[in-house]
Design an enzyme around this catalytic site. Sequence first.
Site, short mmCIF file in Angstrom:
data_model
loop_
_atom_site.label_atom_id
_atom_site.label_comp_id
_atom_site.label_asym_id
_atom_site.label_seq_id
_atom_site.Cartn_x
_atom_site.Cartn_y
_atom_site.Cartn_z
N GLY A 18 3.15 -7.12 7.19
CA GLY A 18 3.80 -8.50 6.73
C GLY A 18 2.81 -9.48 6.24
O GLY A 18 1.80 -9.80 7.00
N ARG A 28 0.50 -14.95 6.89
CA ARG A 28 0.10 -15.92 7.17
C ARG A 28 -0.86 -16.41 5.27
O ARG A 28 -1.48 -17.21 5.38
CB ARG A 28 -1.54 -16.27 7.53
CG ARG A 28 -2.23 -15.16 7.74
CD ARG A 28 -3.16 -15.70 8.26
NE ARG A 28 -4.34 -15.08 9.29
CZ ARG A 28 -5.92 -15.04 10.00
NH1 ARG A 28 -5.59 -16.06 9.91
NH2 ARG A 28 -6.30 -14.02 9.74
N GLY A 34 0.45 -18.84 11.20
CA GLY A 34 0.42 -18.82 9.34
C GLY A 34 -0.71 -19.18 9.73
O GLY A 34 -0.99 -19.08 8.17
N ARG A 64 -1.16 -2.20 -0.88
CA ARG A 64 -1.98 -1.32 0.62
C ARG A 64 -1.50 -0.10 1.45
O ARG A 64 0.00 0.06 0.38
CB ARG A 64 -1.84 -2.92 1.86
CG ARG A 64 -2.15 -3.81 1.48
CD ARG A 64 -1.81 -4.71 2.45
NE ARG A 64 -1.66 -5.84 2.41
CZ ARG A 64 -2.79 -6.72 2.89
NH1 ARG A 64 -3.74 -6.65 3.42
NH2 ARG A 64 -2.89 -7.85 2.74
N ASP A 97 -2.90 -0.87 7.06
CA ASP A 97 -2.69 -2.47 6.01
C ASP A 97 -3.85 -2.61 5.77
O ASP A 97 -3.97 -4.00 4.87
CB ASP A 97 -1.70 -3.41 6.93
CG ASP A 97 -2.75 -3.67 8.61
OD1 ASP A 97 -3.44 -2.46 9.17
OD2 ASP A 97 -2.42 -4.76 8.48
N ASN A 98 -5.08 -2.60 6.27
CA ASN A 98 -6.36 -2.86 5.18
C ASN A 98 -6.80 -1.79 4.18
O ASN A 98 -7.89 -2.49 4.09
CB ASN A 98 -7.04 -3.29 6.27
CG ASN A 98 -6.71 -4.75 7.17
OD1 ASN A 98 -5.45 -5.47 6.54
ND2 ASN A 98 -7.30 -4.84 8.22
N ASP A 111 -9.58 -7.64 3.04
CA ASP A 111 -9.42 -8.44 4.63
C ASP A 111 -10.56 -8.23 5.37
O ASP A 111 -11.36 -7.66 6.58
CB ASP A 111 -8.32 -7.52 5.06
CG ASP A 111 -7.10 -7.71 4.97
OD1 ASP A 111 -7.33 -9.15 4.60
OD2 ASP A 111 -6.18 -7.93 5.80
P1 AMP Z 1 -5.52 -8.75 10.16
O1 AMP Z 1 -5.86 -8.70 11.58
O2 AMP Z 1 -5.85 -10.17 8.99
O3 AMP Z 1 -5.36 -7.76 9.17
O4 AMP Z 1 -3.55 -9.16 9.84
C1 AMP Z 1 -3.46 -8.12 10.63
C2 AMP Z 1 -1.28 -9.16 10.76
O5 AMP Z 1 -1.86 -9.82 11.39
C3 AMP Z 1 -1.09 -9.39 8.72
O6 AMP Z 1 0.43 -8.83 9.04
C4 AMP Z 1 -1.31 -10.36 9.36
O7 AMP Z 1 -0.51 -11.30 8.37
C5 AMP Z 1 -1.23 -11.20 10.60
N1 AMP Z 1 -1.57 -12.63 11.58
C6 AMP Z 1 -3.06 -12.40 11.59
N2 AMP Z 1 -3.19 -13.52 11.79
C7 AMP Z 1 -2.13 -14.41 11.92
C8 AMP Z 1 -1.39 -15.88 11.61
N3 AMP Z 1 -2.53 -16.71 12.34
N4 AMP Z 1 -0.46 -16.16 11.97
C9 AMP Z 1 0.82 -15.28 11.20
N5 AMP Z 1 0.61 -14.07 11.12
C10 AMP Z 1 -0.83 -13.25 11.45
MG MG Z 2 -4.80 -7.25 7.00
#
Ligand code: AMP
Ligand code: MG
Length: 495
Positions: A94, A97, A130, A187, A254-255, A264
């Site tokens: 989900g 952030r 976040g 997604r 998710d991407n 992403d």
């Molecule tokens: P990502 O690697 O950016 O595709 O993110 C994968 C998951 O990790 C998603 O659910 C993002 O919302 C969560 N996420 C990534 N970075 C953060 C962060 N700094 N704080 C909270 N959630 C994060």
């Molecule tokens: Mg992502």
Amino acid sequence: MSEPDIFLAGGAFAHSYAHDLEGCYVPWQAERAPAPRLLQFNHALAQELGLDAAVLATPSGAAIFAGNVLPQGASPIAQAYAGHQFGHFSPQLGDGRALLLGEVVDRHGQRHDIQLKGSGRTPFSRNGDGKAAVGPMLREYLMGEAMHALGIPTTRALAVVATGESVRRDTLLPGAVLTRVAASHLRVGTFEYFAARGDVARVRQLADYSVRRHYPDLIGRPMAEFLQAVIARQAQLVARWMAVGFIHGVMNTDNMALSGETIDYGPCAFLEHYDPATVFSSIDRAGRYAYGNQPGIAQWNLARFAETLLPLLEDDAGRAVQIATQAVQDFAPQYRAAWTEEMRRKLGLMRREESDAQLAQDFLTVLHAGEADHTLAWRALAEAATGGTACLHAVMRKEAPILDVWLTRWQARLAQENGGRVQIAEVLRRANPYLIPRNHRVEEALEAATLGDLSPFERLLAVLRDPYTERDEARPYADPAASEQTARYRTFCGT
Ligand code: AMP
Ligand code: MG
């Protein structure tokens, strides 16, 4: 706090996702940024969206893009999704952030999500803070614009603001919020979230919504056609990535966006010398998301997607599995066809011959053997079309005697084309970019930006907006990095 209508200049945010998909999100508010400062604002994109660029490129805009001021009509939500990360299922990811402010319908009737990324913790944050840092957010901005200029479907950034606070990563880094514009944020993982909970009704709602939003021609058609259409779009997208040497780096489910946009930008990077095993991401130790694995991974992700749709495909479970399996298997020929079309363009071929895919594959084998720079080698075909092979030989780092054999075959194939050589060379210069975001240039720009100097970033962004034209100011950005530099190059997740 809500402001007069400076964001949409008289228009209104739409909220079709929130309205139609109750239960797929949580209403939420951004955390306050202490001292927002606009680092980048995308005037061209603002114009396309029909936004008031003159007003938004001011401190009032910065307050909005930081999440401190809610533009009129915005109604922020954090979206729920799950995802297979490096092959392992996480039932709850989900927007940890990010917040969707709402949707904007542009003057062509296209609907776009406006999302803040880095705006603070949400109920989906798990252990994360976040937040986001300046470097990775500017990286997403730059990569999105570069892909857009290359003609590849992508989300884009409208703005990046520095928040004025530090975020803790390996070191303390300046914090930032990116405003992302996407065809949607649906997604594969969104479907997985509800399928994993056995919530077929919500999966059906999501599918119906996705059809209305992204595949309106399929309204009222069997769900199998929706599945096939999503698969077809991904086959096209990944073929485009492969053609320019783009490595997404973290192709978790998710991407993968239902819209068929690239989404992403984390540890993504472009190939330098051609090698299908190329991996830059520091977290991808097994090379799951290596350049050459991307088509296979896309198909694997689409199999996960197809599984979520099983109950919607056919009442008979066995028959549903058959339909899904067939659709997923059909990815391979569709990808192959899309890739072959890309390669024909890159080879300057207008007519279609059976042997074209092999001709392209053999060129890649030459590039691999010669450790040739992927971008410059394809670009050198424009010169080679009119007989000059010096550029092509010059980009071979290693002796590759098979190059001349290949060139003879390609010349013979070109002789079957209608156009004259000068014309073909022109076509080749439109098909094979001169510029990609070179890893060392991206790093140099982001390092300077993190220390407060945005000029290298802005120069790089400016040249990448026109990747097909050779010109003096672009020349320093076209050169590959030194090979030792590429061998050492590692990218990191934006987290
Ligand atoms: P990502 O690697 O950016 O595709 O993110 C994968 C998951 O990790 C998603 O659910 C993002 O919302 C969560 N996420 C990534 N970075 C953060 C962060 N700094 N704080 C909270 N959630 C994060
Ligand atoms: Mg992502």
